[in-house]
Design a protein around this motif. Structure first.
Motif, mmCIF file in Angstrom:
data_model
loop_
_atom_site.group_PDB
_atom_site.id
_atom_site.type_symbol
_atom_site.label_atom_id
_atom_site.label_comp_id
_atom_site.label_asym_id
_atom_site.label_seq_id
_atom_site.Cartn_x
_atom_site.Cartn_y
_atom_site.Cartn_z
ATOM 1 N N GLN A 16 13.665 1.747 5.838
ATOM 2 C CA GLN A 16 13.482 3.128 6.253
ATOM 3 C C GLN A 16 14.761 3.712 6.827
ATOM 4 O OE1 GLN A 16 10.007 2.335 8.694
ATOM 5 N NE2 GLN A 16 8.676 3.417 7.243
ATOM 6 N N LEU A 31 5.510 3.809 -3.532
ATOM 7 C CA LEU A 31 5.941 2.419 -3.349
ATOM 8 C C LEU A 31 6.035 1.723 -4.692
ATOM 9 C CD1 LEU A 31 3.624 1.641 -0.330
ATOM 10 C CD2 LEU A 31 6.099 1.842 -0.239
ATOM 11 N N ASP A 55 0.152 -0.149 6.595
ATOM 12 C CA ASP A 55 -0.050 0.602 5.353
ATOM 13 C C ASP A 55 0.228 -0.283 4.139
ATOM 14 O OD1 ASP A 55 -0.592 2.919 6.808
ATOM 15 O OD2 ASP A 55 1.492 3.614 6.716
ATOM 16 N N LEU A 56 1.303 -1.043 4.220
ATOM 17 C CA LEU A 56 1.686 -1.891 3.090
ATOM 18 C C LEU A 56 0.635 -2.964 2.814
ATOM 19 C CD1 LEU A 56 5.490 -2.357 3.798
ATOM 20 C CD2 LEU A 56 4.428 -0.832 2.121
ATOM 21 N N LEU A 84 1.684 6.268 -4.313
ATOM 22 C CA LEU A 84 1.925 6.014 -2.894
ATOM 23 C C LEU A 84 3.415 6.008 -2.556
ATOM 24 C CD1 LEU A 84 -0.716 3.210 -2.518
ATOM 25 C CD2 LEU A 84 -0.813 5.412 -1.361
ATOM 26 N N VAL A 88 5.750 5.225 6.787
ATOM 27 C CA VAL A 88 5.040 4.082 6.213
ATOM 28 C C VAL A 88 5.089 2.930 7.218
ATOM 29 C CG1 VAL A 88 5.011 2.373 4.356
ATOM 30 C CG2 VAL A 88 5.612 4.756 3.860
ATOM 31 N N THR A 89 3.955 2.319 7.480
ATOM 32 C CA THR A 89 3.884 1.220 8.435
ATOM 33 C C THR A 89 3.609 -0.094 7.707
ATOM 34 O OG1 THR A 89 1.496 1.371 8.816
ATOM 35 C CG2 THR A 89 2.932 2.815 10.143
#
Length: 201
Positions: A136, A183, A149-150, A181, A145-146
């Motif tokens: 980040q 990602l 979250d992942l 998302l 994004v945490t």
């Protein structure tokens, strides 16, 4: 043909070899037939009796965690890379493992339910957290994004895998979900794999 080194049990001296054969057989069958594959099938594939298997691994979760310890070790090794892009490398590999070895995540879920002291979830958080912060800071991953979250996304990918009709559908759906998302990983990073890993037979 079984992956065991010998079809005969040779007593205590064969212990290490039997253990290795059981772990190899379990990894093969977890991938091919899913986490709930009968333990008798694993023993047969390893070329040992069920009693030998249970002496080494009293429960399914004991066996599964021993098999998938290799996955954690690989991720932890990748996470030691201090170069830019380490997060992407680790995240891509975690996604690959979730798709190609869905039993890995199922074993983790089972462990969380049945083993109060199981630390796999926290271990994964500790692995991803520092990498995510660096990614980040460099702009590789968007702010907000945490780690939690992942891990939710990983579980979503598992859901995609186990509800897909075939490997190609699973890969397309996982790629689409990751892209939505923010990602996403490239198509080449998603492995082609037998859907036997996603369904118990």
């Amino acid at each position: 043909m079984s992956v065991g080194e010998s079809g005969a049990n040779r007593g205590p001296a064969a212990g290490p070899a039997n253990r290795r054969a059981i772990l190899r057989a379990a990894r093969v069958l977890f991938v091919e037939r899913g986490y709930r594959v009968p333990l008798s099938a694993i023993a047969r594939e390893a070329g040992v009796g069920q009693g030998v298997l249970y002496r080494h691994f009293p429960t399914r979760i004991d066996l599964a965690l021993a098999v998938f310890e290799e996955n954690f070790a690989e991720l932890e090794s990748l996470a030691t890379d201090a170069r830019p892009g380490a997060f992407t490398t680790v995240w891509n590999r975690l996604v690959e493992l979730t798709i190609s070895e869905a039993a890995f995540l199922e074993a983790v879920i089972d462990a969380r339910r049945t083993l109060p002291d199981y630390d796999g979830g926290q271990r994964l958080r500790d692995l991803i957290g520092p990498l995510l912060s660096r990614a980040q800071a460099s702009g590789e991953v968007r702010a907000g994004v945490t780690t939690g979250d992942l891990l939710i996304v990983q579980r979503m990918i598992y859901g995609v895998v186990v509800t897909s009709q075939d490997a190609d559908e699973a890969r397309r759906a996982a790629r689409r979900a990751l892209t939505l998302l923010g990602l996403g990983i490239t198509e080449g990073d998603l492995p082609r794999t037998s859907m036997g890993a996603q369904r118990v037979r």
